[in-house]
Design a protein around this motif. Sequence first.
Motif, PDB file in Angstrom:
ATOM      1  N   ALA A  73      -2.723  43.505  12.404  1.00  0.00           N
ATOM      2  CA  ALA A  73      -3.856  43.216  13.153  1.00  0.00           C
ATOM      3  C   ALA A  73      -5.059  43.735  12.550  1.00  0.00           C
ATOM      4  O   ALA A  73      -6.289  43.230  12.693  1.00  0.00           O
ATOM      5  CB  ALA A  73      -3.580  44.145  14.605  1.00  0.00           C
ATOM      6  N   MET A  74      -4.924  45.063  11.755  1.00  0.00           N
ATOM      7  CA  MET A  74      -6.108  45.446  11.023  1.00  0.00           C
ATOM      8  C   MET A  74      -6.647  44.458   9.815  1.00  0.00           C
ATOM      9  O   MET A  74      -7.985  44.238   9.580  1.00  0.00           O
ATOM     10  CB  MET A  74      -5.899  46.776  10.292  1.00  0.00           C
ATOM     11  CG  MET A  74      -5.811  47.738  11.444  1.00  0.00           C
ATOM     12  SD  MET A  74      -5.295  49.485  10.725  1.00  0.00           S
ATOM     13  CE  MET A  74      -6.812  49.951  10.465  1.00  0.00           C
ATOM     14  N   ILE A  75      -5.492  43.758   9.397  1.00  0.00           N
ATOM     15  CA  ILE A  75      -5.893  42.820   8.070  1.00  0.00           C
ATOM     16  C   ILE A  75      -6.600  41.480   8.897  1.00  0.00           C
ATOM     17  O   ILE A  75      -7.590  41.106   8.172  1.00  0.00           O
ATOM     18  CB  ILE A  75      -4.491  42.425   7.534  1.00  0.00           C
ATOM     19  CG1 ILE A  75      -4.108  43.446   6.432  1.00  0.00           C
ATOM     20  CG2 ILE A  75      -4.796  41.111   6.815  1.00  0.00           C
ATOM     21  CD1 ILE A  75      -2.598  43.154   6.139  1.00  0.00           C
ATOM     22  N   ALA A  76      -5.967  41.224  10.036  1.00  0.00           N
ATOM     23  CA  ALA A  76      -6.837  39.752  10.569  1.00  0.00           C
ATOM     24  C   ALA A  76      -8.196  40.330  11.000  1.00  0.00           C
ATOM     25  O   ALA A  76      -9.041  39.690  11.169  1.00  0.00           O
ATOM     26  CB  ALA A  76      -5.606  39.582  12.049  1.00  0.00           C
ATOM     27  N   ALA A  77      -8.460  41.512  11.574  1.00  0.00           N
ATOM     28  CA  ALA A  77      -9.622  42.116  11.823  1.00  0.00           C
ATOM     29  C   ALA A  77     -10.597  42.117  10.668  1.00  0.00           C
ATOM     30  O   ALA A  77     -11.693  41.748  10.987  1.00  0.00           O
ATOM     31  CB  ALA A  77      -9.664  43.538  12.621  1.00  0.00           C
ATOM     32  N   GLY A  78     -10.118  42.530   9.774  1.00  0.00           N
ATOM     33  CA  GLY A  78     -10.984  42.577   8.444  1.00  0.00           C
ATOM     34  C   GLY A  78     -11.229  41.185   7.849  1.00  0.00           C
ATOM     35  O   GLY A  78     -12.430  40.991   7.664  1.00  0.00           O
ATOM     36  N   LEU A  79     -10.530  40.282   8.226  1.00  0.00           N
ATOM     37  CA  LEU A  79     -10.704  38.965   7.655  1.00  0.00           C
ATOM     38  C   LEU A  79     -11.626  38.123   8.516  1.00  0.00           C
ATOM     39  O   LEU A  79     -12.361  37.389   8.071  1.00  0.00           O
ATOM     40  CB  LEU A  79      -9.258  38.297   7.756  1.00  0.00           C
ATOM     41  CG  LEU A  79      -8.757  37.570   6.387  1.00  0.00           C
ATOM     42  CD1 LEU A  79      -7.376  37.431   6.009  1.00  0.00           C
ATOM     43  CD2 LEU A  79      -9.445  36.135   6.265  1.00  0.00           C
ATOM     44  N   THR A  80     -11.601  38.527  10.066  1.00  0.00           N
ATOM     45  CA  THR A  80     -12.450  37.693  10.783  1.00  0.00           C
ATOM     46  C   THR A  80     -13.882  38.480  10.463  1.00  0.00           C
ATOM     47  O   THR A  80     -14.841  37.582  10.574  1.00  0.00           O
ATOM     48  CB  THR A  80     -12.121  38.366  12.289  1.00  0.00           C
ATOM     49  OG1 THR A  80     -10.744  37.959  12.551  1.00  0.00           O
ATOM     50  CG2 THR A  80     -13.115  38.039  13.301  1.00  0.00           C
ATOM     51  N   ILE A  81     -13.948  39.826  10.251  1.00  0.00           N
ATOM     52  CA  ILE A  81     -15.411  40.396  10.072  1.00  0.00           C
ATOM     53  C   ILE A  81     -16.013  39.677   8.779  1.00  0.00           C
ATOM     54  O   ILE A  81     -16.883  39.146   8.519  1.00  0.00           O
ATOM     55  CB  ILE A  81     -15.419  41.942   9.869  1.00  0.00           C
ATOM     56  CG1 ILE A  81     -14.905  42.369  11.346  1.00  0.00           C
ATOM     57  CG2 ILE A  81     -16.575  42.380   9.249  1.00  0.00           C
ATOM     58  CD1 ILE A  81     -14.496  43.831  11.097  1.00  0.00           C
ATOM     59  N   ALA A  82     -15.082  39.509   7.690  1.00  0.00           N
ATOM     60  CA  ALA A  82     -15.567  38.828   6.334  1.00  0.00           C
ATOM     61  C   ALA A  82     -15.792  37.551   6.461  1.00  0.00           C
ATOM     62  O   ALA A  82     -16.799  37.015   5.958  1.00  0.00           O
ATOM     63  CB  ALA A  82     -14.447  39.170   5.219  1.00  0.00           C
ATOM     64  N   LEU A  83     -14.860  36.780   7.290  1.00  0.00           N
ATOM     65  CA  LEU A  83     -15.421  35.353   7.477  1.00  0.00           C
ATOM     66  C   LEU A  83     -16.440  35.158   8.318  1.00  0.00           C
ATOM     67  O   LEU A  83     -17.470  34.279   8.102  1.00  0.00           O
ATOM     68  CB  LEU A  83     -14.099  34.622   7.983  1.00  0.00           C
ATOM     69  CG  LEU A  83     -13.028  34.317   7.167  1.00  0.00           C
ATOM     70  CD1 LEU A  83     -11.830  33.875   7.657  1.00  0.00           C
ATOM     71  CD2 LEU A  83     -13.476  33.685   5.760  1.00  0.00           C
ATOM     72  N   THR A  84     -16.846  36.065   9.275  1.00  0.00           N
ATOM     73  CA  THR A  84     -17.951  35.859  10.040  1.00  0.00           C
ATOM     74  C   THR A  84     -19.307  36.277   9.247  1.00  0.00           C
ATOM     75  O   THR A  84     -20.251  35.434   9.304  1.00  0.00           O
ATOM     76  CB  THR A  84     -17.955  36.905  11.109  1.00  0.00           C
ATOM     77  OG1 THR A  84     -16.764  36.680  12.081  1.00  0.00           O
ATOM     78  CG2 THR A  84     -19.201  36.827  12.041  1.00  0.00           C
ATOM     79  N   ALA A  85     -19.168  37.085   8.263  1.00  0.00           N
ATOM     80  CA  ALA A  85     -20.253  37.578   7.390  1.00  0.00           C
ATOM     81  C   ALA A  85     -20.482  36.395   6.446  1.00  0.00           C
ATOM     82  O   ALA A  85     -21.705  35.882   6.306  1.00  0.00           O
ATOM     83  CB  ALA A  85     -19.946  39.036   6.586  1.00  0.00           C
TER      84      ALA A  85
END
Length: 117
Positions: free
Chosen positions: A88-100
């Motif tokens: 879940a933390m990896i998915a959250a980090g990916l979501t934030i990076a892709l949003t940026a």
Amino acid sequence: MSRTFRAGLIVFGLLSVGDLAGPLLTDGEHPPMSVALIGSALGLVSLVLVVLAWRGTRRTVVPLLVLRILSGLSAVPAFFAGDVPAAAMIAAGLTIALTAAGTVLVLVPARQLVGAR
């Protein structure tokens, strides 16, 4: 419409589809079902805005950016809450990076147009 802008819309579209799948992928705790449902609603509206922006409706870009940034920010608590699984933390980090990345891709053409005047 530039290729950079389209690439940003594709990133936002993929993130929106991911948000739509949120309630199906949650265990009810990580993220909580209420957060997954809110994210799903943001994803649905964002997907509609992506389609409209792809078709050339420029006034949808600002609301799209706002919704995608809000959706990305909703992933931040995963880093501060206890007992969050690593996936879940990896998915959250990916979501934030892709949003940026999507935000930069969508905004770069706007800056190029302003500089061209």
